[in-house]
Design a protein around this motif. Structure first.
Motif, mmCIF file in Angstrom:
data_model
loop_
_atom_site.group_PDB
_atom_site.id
_atom_site.type_symbol
_atom_site.label_atom_id
_atom_site.label_comp_id
_atom_site.label_asym_id
_atom_site.label_seq_id
_atom_site.Cartn_x
_atom_site.Cartn_y
_atom_site.Cartn_z
ATOM 1 N N LEU A 1 37.313 42.981 32.653
ATOM 2 C CA LEU A 1 38.141 43.415 33.789
ATOM 3 C C LEU A 1 37.302 43.656 35.043
ATOM 4 O O LEU A 1 37.860 43.892 36.120
ATOM 5 N N GLY A 2 35.998 43.614 34.915
ATOM 6 C CA GLY A 2 35.127 43.843 36.066
ATOM 7 C C GLY A 2 35.160 45.286 36.544
ATOM 8 O O GLY A 2 35.104 45.543 37.746
ATOM 9 N N MET A 3 35.233 46.223 35.597
ATOM 10 C CA MET A 3 35.353 47.632 35.982
ATOM 11 C C MET A 3 34.204 48.508 35.497
ATOM 12 O O MET A 3 34.276 49.728 35.593
ATOM 13 N N LEU A 4 33.142 47.923 34.972
ATOM 14 C CA LEU A 4 32.046 48.725 34.434
ATOM 15 C C LEU A 4 31.423 49.627 35.500
ATOM 16 O O LEU A 4 31.162 50.799 35.254
ATOM 17 N N ARG A 5 31.198 49.094 36.660
ATOM 18 C CA ARG A 5 30.548 49.880 37.721
ATOM 19 C C ARG A 5 31.467 50.985 38.237
ATOM 20 O O ARG A 5 31.037 52.118 38.430
ATOM 21 N N ALA A 6 32.745 50.666 38.432
ATOM 22 C CA ALA A 6 33.693 51.646 38.976
ATOM 23 C C ALA A 6 34.045 52.720 37.948
ATOM 24 O O ALA A 6 34.223 53.885 38.296
ATOM 25 N N GLY A 7 34.187 52.327 36.689
ATOM 26 C CA GLY A 7 34.535 53.283 35.644
ATOM 27 C C GLY A 7 36.024 53.537 35.494
ATOM 28 O O GLY A 7 36.539 53.583 34.395
ATOM 29 N N VAL A 8 36.713 53.730 36.608
ATOM 30 C CA VAL A 8 38.163 53.962 36.613
ATOM 31 C C VAL A 8 38.768 53.060 37.682
ATOM 32 O O VAL A 8 38.281 53.036 38.814
ATOM 33 N N VAL A 9 39.795 52.296 37.290
ATOM 34 C CA VAL A 9 40.440 51.380 38.237
ATOM 35 C C VAL A 9 41.954 51.415 38.059
ATOM 36 O O VAL A 9 42.452 51.748 36.987
ATOM 37 N N PRO A 10 42.701 51.023 39.103
ATOM 38 C CA PRO A 10 44.149 50.895 38.954
ATOM 39 C C PRO A 10 44.480 49.638 38.164
ATOM 40 O O PRO A 10 43.869 48.584 38.389
ATOM 41 N N VAL A 11 45.427 49.758 37.224
ATOM 42 C CA VAL A 11 45.787 48.627 36.359
ATOM 43 C C VAL A 11 47.288 48.534 36.172
ATOM 44 O O VAL A 11 48.022 49.488 36.413
ATOM 45 N N ARG A 12 47.693 47.364 35.693
ATOM 46 C CA ARG A 12 49.042 47.154 35.190
ATOM 47 C C ARG A 12 48.885 46.824 33.708
ATOM 48 O O ARG A 12 48.050 46.003 33.340
ATOM 49 N N VAL A 13 49.697 47.475 32.875
ATOM 50 C CA VAL A 13 49.662 47.255 31.428
ATOM 51 C C VAL A 13 51.025 46.695 31.026
ATOM 52 O O VAL A 13 52.060 47.299 31.327
ATOM 53 N N GLN A 14 51.027 45.528 30.360
ATOM 54 C CA GLN A 14 52.264 44.866 29.942
ATOM 55 C C GLN A 14 52.159 44.490 28.470
ATOM 56 O O GLN A 14 51.180 43.876 28.053
ATOM 57 N N SER A 15 53.185 44.852 27.701
ATOM 58 C CA SER A 15 53.185 44.505 26.275
ATOM 59 C C SER A 15 53.414 43.015 26.102
ATOM 60 O O SER A 15 54.151 42.387 26.857
#
Length: 127
Positions: free
Chosen positions: A111-125
């Motif tokens: 997701l390319g979020m290792l550096r940020a640690g916390v990011v806004p996401v959308r979760v879809q089943s």
């Protein structure tokens, strides 16, 4: 009369339980969709038992969610860069306020979020 009041009170309480408190969107599994913040967990938890009973593997594509059934596959989209990953729910959490999902380190990397640690996401089943 007291019996009727008790039934009405129970109905009101149960109606309050039908909303999805873990993000926005539908609460039924078939069309679950929510937006919120995601974080990741890795090395510190690697090898420890998850809530589902399996061992956590930071290199697998798994995630923790508060309410989706274990085994549910969800697509997580990083809203900052539109990168996506499909993960399988195998743990409970996150327990940090305002977060809707914790992904494994491998999923966070995709997701390319290792550096940020916390990011806004959308979760879809997907199931």
């Amino acid at each position: 009369m007291p019996r009727l009041l008790c039934l009405v009170a129970c109905a009101v309480l149960l109606a309050g339980c039908s909303t999805n408190p873990f993000g926005t969107g539908s609460s039924s599994l078939g069309d679950y969709s929510a937006e919120g913040k995601a974080s990741y967990y890795g090395k510190r938890h690697h090898g420890k038992k998850t809530a589902s009973g399996e061992r956590f593997n930071q290199n697998a594509l798994t995630a923790a969610h508060r309410s989706l059934p274990f085994g549910t596959r969800v697509q997580v989209t990083n809203l900052n860069n539109d990168k996506t990953v499909v993960v399988r729910i195998n743990d409970r959490g996150p327990y940090a306020r305002g977060r809707i999902i914790d992904v494994s380190r491998q999923a966070a990397e995709q997701l390319g979020m290792l550096r940020a640690g916390v990011v806004p996401v959308r979760v879809q089943s997907l199931d």
